[in-house]
Scaffold this motif. Structure first.
Motif, PDB file in Angstrom:
ATOM      1  N   ARG A  28       0.402  -0.921   0.235  1.00 61.60           N
ATOM      2  CA  ARG A  28       0.017  -0.056  -0.466  1.00 61.60           C
ATOM      3  C   ARG A  28       0.982   1.906   0.281  1.00 61.60           C
ATOM      4  N   LEU A  29       2.164   0.680   0.469  1.00 65.78           N
ATOM      5  CA  LEU A  29       2.681   2.643   0.770  1.00 65.78           C
ATOM      6  C   LEU A  29       3.273   2.628  -0.667  1.00 65.78           C
ATOM      7  N   TYR A  30       3.627   1.980  -1.281  1.00 67.03           N
ATOM      8  CA  TYR A  30       4.425   1.480  -2.272  1.00 67.03           C
ATOM      9  C   TYR A  30       3.515   2.264  -3.500  1.00 67.03           C
ATOM     10  N   ASN A  31       2.246   1.024  -3.323  1.00 64.77           N
ATOM     11  CA  ASN A  31       1.461   2.112  -4.821  1.00 64.77           C
ATOM     12  C   ASN A  31       1.285   3.044  -4.204  1.00 64.77           C
ATOM     13  N   ALA A  32       1.052   3.970  -2.712  1.00 60.41           N
ATOM     14  CA  ALA A  32       0.520   5.383  -2.445  1.00 60.41           C
ATOM     15  C   ALA A  32       1.410   6.230  -2.841  1.00 60.41           C
ATOM     16  N   ILE A  33       2.462   5.677  -2.881  1.00 60.27           N
ATOM     17  CA  ILE A  33       3.723   7.119  -3.463  1.00 60.27           C
ATOM     18  C   ILE A  33       3.882   7.182  -4.358  1.00 60.27           C
ATOM     19  N   GLY A  34       4.240   5.726  -5.157  1.00 57.41           N
ATOM     20  CA  GLY A  34       3.920   5.728  -6.716  1.00 57.41           C
ATOM     21  C   GLY A  34       2.954   6.861  -7.527  1.00 57.41           C
ATOM     22  N   ASP A  35       1.384   6.361  -7.005  1.00 55.55           N
ATOM     23  CA  ASP A  35       0.914   7.205  -7.328  1.00 55.55           C
ATOM     24  C   ASP A  35       0.751   8.663  -7.670  1.00 55.55           C
ATOM     25  N   ARG A  36       2.122   9.278  -6.216  1.00 52.60           N
ATOM     26  CA  ARG A  36       2.073  10.884  -6.169  1.00 52.60           C
ATOM     27  C   ARG A  36       3.190  10.734  -7.616  1.00 52.60           C
ATOM     28  N   LEU A  37       4.294   9.917  -7.095  1.00 53.89           N
ATOM     29  CA  LEU A  37       5.755  10.032  -7.800  1.00 53.89           C
ATOM     30  C   LEU A  37       4.852  10.524  -9.422  1.00 53.89           C
ATOM     31  N   GLN A  38       3.999   9.591  -9.531  1.00 58.37           N
ATOM     32  CA  GLN A  38       3.710   9.730 -11.432  1.00 58.37           C
ATOM     33  C   GLN A  38       3.156  10.983 -11.262  1.00 58.37           C
ATOM     34  N   ALA A  39       1.760  10.928 -10.661  1.00 62.34           N
ATOM     35  CA  ALA A  39       1.168  12.390 -11.031  1.00 62.34           C
ATOM     36  C   ALA A  39       1.839  13.642 -10.740  1.00 62.34           C
ATOM     37  N   HIS A  41       5.626  14.000 -11.019  1.00 58.03           N
ATOM     38  CA  HIS A  41       7.459  13.778 -11.879  1.00 58.03           C
ATOM     39  C   HIS A  41       6.765  13.194 -13.155  1.00 58.03           C
ATOM     40  N   GLY A  42       5.843  12.641 -13.205  1.00 55.23           N
ATOM     41  CA  GLY A  42       5.730  11.172 -14.452  1.00 55.23           C
ATOM     42  C   GLY A  42       7.051  10.021 -14.461  1.00 55.23           C
ATOM     43  N   LEU A  43       7.126   9.659 -13.037  1.00 53.98           N
ATOM     44  CA  LEU A  43       7.563   8.091 -12.590  1.00 53.98           C
ATOM     45  C   LEU A  43       7.328   7.464 -11.977  1.00 53.98           C
ATOM     46  N   THR A  44       8.161   5.899 -11.871  1.00 52.85           N
ATOM     47  CA  THR A  44       7.274   5.126 -10.915  1.00 52.85           C
ATOM     48  C   THR A  44       8.125   4.765  -9.824  1.00 52.85           C
ATOM     49  N   THR A  45       7.298   4.402  -8.552  1.00 49.36           N
ATOM     50  CA  THR A  45       8.846   4.028  -7.477  1.00 49.36           C
ATOM     51  C   THR A  45       9.286   3.482  -7.920  1.00 49.36           C
ATOM     52  N   ALA A  46       9.828   2.631  -8.679  1.00 46.44           N
ATOM     53  CA  ALA A  46      11.359   2.420  -8.934  1.00 46.44           C
ATOM     54  C   ALA A  46      11.749   3.048  -9.531  1.00 46.44           C
ATOM     55  N   GLN A  47      10.981   4.000 -10.294  1.00 44.06           N
ATOM     56  CA  GLN A  47      12.948   4.791 -11.360  1.00 44.06           C
ATOM     57  C   GLN A  47      12.697   5.947 -10.593  1.00 44.06           C
ATOM     58  N   PHE A  48      12.290   6.287  -9.355  1.00 43.97           N
ATOM     59  CA  PHE A  48      12.298   7.175  -8.125  1.00 43.97           C
ATOM     60  C   PHE A  48      13.954   6.507  -7.799  1.00 43.97           C
ATOM     61  N   ALA A 116      11.572  15.516  -7.048  1.00 39.64           N
ATOM     62  CA  ALA A 116      10.502  13.665  -6.280  1.00 39.64           C
ATOM     63  C   ALA A 116      10.437  13.522  -4.706  1.00 39.64           C
ATOM     64  N   GLU A 117      12.405  14.161  -4.695  1.00 39.10           N
ATOM     65  CA  GLU A 117      12.326  13.514  -3.027  1.00 39.10           C
ATOM     66  C   GLU A 117      11.272  14.085  -1.956  1.00 39.10           C
ATOM     67  N   THR A 118      10.993  15.175  -2.025  1.00 39.27           N
ATOM     68  CA  THR A 118      10.049  16.660  -1.594  1.00 39.27           C
ATOM     69  C   THR A 118       8.920  15.522  -1.577  1.00 39.27           C
ATOM     70  N   THR A 119       8.235  15.141  -2.754  1.00 41.97           N
ATOM     71  CA  THR A 119       7.559  14.245  -2.852  1.00 41.97           C
ATOM     72  C   THR A 119       7.406  13.554  -2.078  1.00 41.97           C
ATOM     73  N   PHE A 120       8.283  12.310  -2.058  1.00 43.61           N
ATOM     74  CA  PHE A 120       8.696  11.273  -1.340  1.00 43.61           C
ATOM     75  C   PHE A 120       8.079  11.496   0.312  1.00 43.61           C
TER      76      PHE A 120
END
Length: 161
Positions: A28-39, A41-48, A116-120
């Motif tokens: 859930r954390l991975y997906n929720a953070i991924g949603d924010r990063l994608q929206a 910054h256009g990147l996935t959690t794995a890319q981040f 993206a670090e700030t968003t994360f």
């Protein structure tokens, strides 16, 4: 089991419930953070995560990505390929081993991971703060760091390829 601990329905003791809760929280954390990063910054959690690693370890090899993220070499190579294709990283020849390449952030990749670090960090705080006070976060962080060190020391769960 929405909104309940896995232990609510578990009759086989605390360890299976702990496993269920750890895995579900991580997902859930991975997906929720991924949603924010994608929206934002256009990147996935794995890319981040890969960009963060390259920021911390300029000149990392694909094998280092695989080891750090406990994934196979093929998966790590695909992550690196995607970073390079997006212009966020570049490959350069490894002067000590011509069979491998070293990875570095580009200026664009460095700027992106910094933003993206700030968003994360903000997203993580928003997700954890309602459930965990700072003292509990410290205890959980120490416990998980110890567990991780033990598992890594034993080589548990290391991919074969």
């Amino acid at each position: 089991m929405e909104g309940k601990s896995a232990q609510d329905g578990a009759s086989s003791g605390p360890l299976p419930a702990l496993f269920d809760d750890l895995v579900r929280c991580e997902t859930r954390l991975y997906n929720a953070i991924g949603d924010r990063l994608q929206a934002r910054h256009g990147l996935t959690t794995a890319q981040f995560e890969a960009l963060r690693l390259l920021r911390a370890r300029p000149g990392a090899r694909v094998g280092e990505l695989a080891t750090a993220f406990v994934i196979g070499a093929g998966a790590a190579s695909k992550v690196a390929d995607r970073l390079v294709a997006r212009g966020w990283a570049r490959r350069r020849p490894n002067p000590q081993d011509r069979r491998s390449a070293l990875l570095d952030l580009t200026l664009e990749g460095g700027d992106l991971v910094d933003a993206a670090e700030t968003t994360f960090t903000t997203a993580l705080a928003e997700l954890l703060d309602p459930a965990l006070d700072p003292a509990t976060v410290a205890v959980v962080a120490r416990a998980l760091a110890g567990l991780r060190a033990s598992l890594e020391g034993e080589g548990a769960g290391t991919p074969a390829g």
